[in-house]
Structure formats: structure tokens, C-alpha cells
Design an enzyme around this catalytic site. Sequence first.
Site, PDB file in Angstrom:
ATOM      1  N   HIS A  92       0.854  -1.189   0.000  1.00 33.33           N
ATOM      2  CA  HIS A  92       0.000   0.000   0.000  1.00 33.33           C
ATOM      3  C   HIS A  92       0.888   1.238   0.000  1.00 33.33           C
ATOM      4  O   HIS A  92       1.852   1.293   0.774  1.00 33.33           O
ATOM      5  CB  HIS A  92      -0.903  -0.029   1.234  1.00 33.33           C
ATOM      6  CG  HIS A  92      -1.929   1.056   1.217  1.00 33.33           C
ATOM      7  ND1 HIS A  92      -3.054   0.993   0.438  1.00 33.33           N
ATOM      8  CD2 HIS A  92      -1.971   2.247   1.857  1.00 33.33           C
ATOM      9  CE1 HIS A  92      -3.754   2.107   0.609  1.00 33.33           C
ATOM     10  NE2 HIS A  92      -3.122   2.883   1.460  1.00 33.33           N
ATOM     11  N   GLU A 125       8.954   1.503  -3.090  1.00 29.11           N
ATOM     12  CA  GLU A 125       8.355   0.209  -3.472  1.00 29.11           C
ATOM     13  C   GLU A 125       9.341  -0.632  -4.277  1.00 29.11           C
ATOM     14  O   GLU A 125       9.522  -1.823  -3.999  1.00 29.11           O
ATOM     15  CB  GLU A 125       7.081   0.444  -4.289  1.00 29.11           C
ATOM     16  CG  GLU A 125       6.013   1.151  -3.491  1.00 29.11           C
ATOM     17  CD  GLU A 125       4.695   1.318  -4.235  1.00 29.11           C
ATOM     18  OE1 GLU A 125       3.670   1.369  -3.565  1.00 29.11           O
ATOM     19  OE2 GLU A 125       4.700   1.411  -5.473  1.00 29.11           O
TER      20      GLU A 125
HETATM   21  C1  GRF Z   1       1.604   1.044  -6.158  1.00 32.12           C
HETATM   22  O1  GRF Z   1       1.767   2.356  -5.718  1.00 32.12           O
HETATM   23  C2  GRF Z   1       1.157   0.159  -5.037  1.00 32.12           C
HETATM   24  O2  GRF Z   1       1.560   0.593  -3.787  1.00 32.12           O
HETATM   25  C3  GRF Z   1      -0.332   0.226  -5.108  1.00 32.12           C
HETATM   26  O3  GRF Z   1      -0.628   0.345  -6.477  1.00 32.12           O
HETATM   27  C4  GRF Z   1       0.471   0.924  -7.155  1.00 32.12           C
HETATM   28  C5  GRF Z   1       0.799   0.028  -8.314  1.00 32.12           C
HETATM   29  O4  GRF Z   1       1.709   0.620  -9.201  1.00 32.12           O
HETATM   30  N1  GRF Z   1      -0.950  -0.865  -4.414  1.00 32.12           N
HETATM   31  P1  GRF Z   1       2.262  -0.241 -10.417  1.00 32.12           P
HETATM   32  O5  GRF Z   1       1.046  -0.774 -11.167  1.00 32.12           O
HETATM   33  O6  GRF Z   1       3.087  -1.328  -9.857  1.00 32.12           O
HETATM   34  O7  GRF Z   1       3.049   0.700 -11.269  1.00 32.12           O
END
Ligand code: GRF
Length: 191
Positions: free
Chosen positions: A105, A175
Site C-alpha cells: 500500500h 516500493e
Molecule cells: C503502487 O503504488 C502500489 O503501492 C499500489 O498500487 C500501485 C501500483 O503501481 N498498491 P504499479 O502498477 O506497480 O506501477
Amino acid sequence: MSINIAIFASGNGSNAENIINFFKDNNNVEIKIILTNNEYAYVIERAKRLNIPCFIFNKTELKNSNIVLNKLKEYDIDFIVLAGFLLKIPENILNVFPKKIINIHPALLPKYGGKGMYGKKVHDAVIASGDEYSGITIHYVNKNYDEGDIIFQKKCEVKNNDTPETLAKRVHSLEYNFFPKVIKKVLYENF
Ligand code: GRF
């Protein structure tokens, strides 16, 4: 024997691709399949390019049938990663994968989570709140949105002049850096 992973994604899939690349040369972990509920999701193009099978389903199939569960069984999946997946995981799947599904998240839960809190809406809310920090939360998935046990959090600053886009970029780089490593740690502790 490798640990077989399925990634669920509803949109862009940059995290999915990052995770696939991270485990590419790892003999213990194999990303077997990407699953998406969105036939227009860019993650489908990524899956093609990366040579990973991709399964597309709709919300009703997920909620009211065993189609998705059967796909997971077909690929002998051990563990599920949600990377930007926007639907709730139904009980038929949760029951077969207890503590074996994790989500990321883009904020510091328990703040800014729950139904409808995804993407730009999360970053808008964080900026509007005046909070000094945002970040990422990696957590187990249960039957409520964003409420499973927290595995890992990492903070980043919210700057005075941040827009949702600049903050999203900072959060995304957390991330990319941490999600694959945390997945690896969870896998090595559990299998
Ligand atoms: C990310 O920011 C994640 O935290 C959220 O959705 C987004 C997905 O981004 N759950 P991507 O599709 O991986 O570019």
C-alpha cells in the site's frame, strides 16, 4: 523445488515487472503467472514482453466462482503477491492461502487505507492532511481492505511543495527498492 508465485495487478504493473526482474536468476523462487481483472491493464503488455503467462478474469468470476482459484491450482501456486490489485480477494482464495498473500500500500497504514483508497487518492489525502511523512506498507491480506497484519513499513518525507505526482514518485522508488526484498524475506521464513 521452487516456490511458485502469482502476482495480481490491475494497472500499470511496474512493481510486478520489478519483482519479476528481481527473482529472474533466483532458482528458489519462480514467478509463474500474472493475473489481472483489467483487460486494458498495461501489465498485460509487460507480461508478454517478460514471457510470463497472463490470465484475465472479471470481478464476477473472482467473486462468485472458482475460476481464479483453479488457475492458481493449475500453476501450483504457493504464494500470492498483490501489486496494485484493486479488488478484494474472496474467501475461497483466502482459505486456501492463509498468510500466503501479501499486498503493498502506498502510504503508512492504518492511515489512508480502505475501500477506494488507491493511487492518486492516497497521495491527495496525505498531502491534504499536512503529514510530514508518507511511505509504504507491506502487509498480509485478509478479508478487509488494507487491514491484515503489517509486515514492513518504510517512511519518506512529504515535502511542502509536493504534488500527488511528486509524492507518488518518491513512494514508488521505496516500493521498487523494498518490495522484492521483503517478499524474499517472507518466503525464506515461511517455506
Ligand atoms: C503502487 O503504488 C502500489 O503501492 C499500489 O498500487 C500501485 C501500483 O503501481 N498498491 P504499479 O502498477 O506497480 O506501477
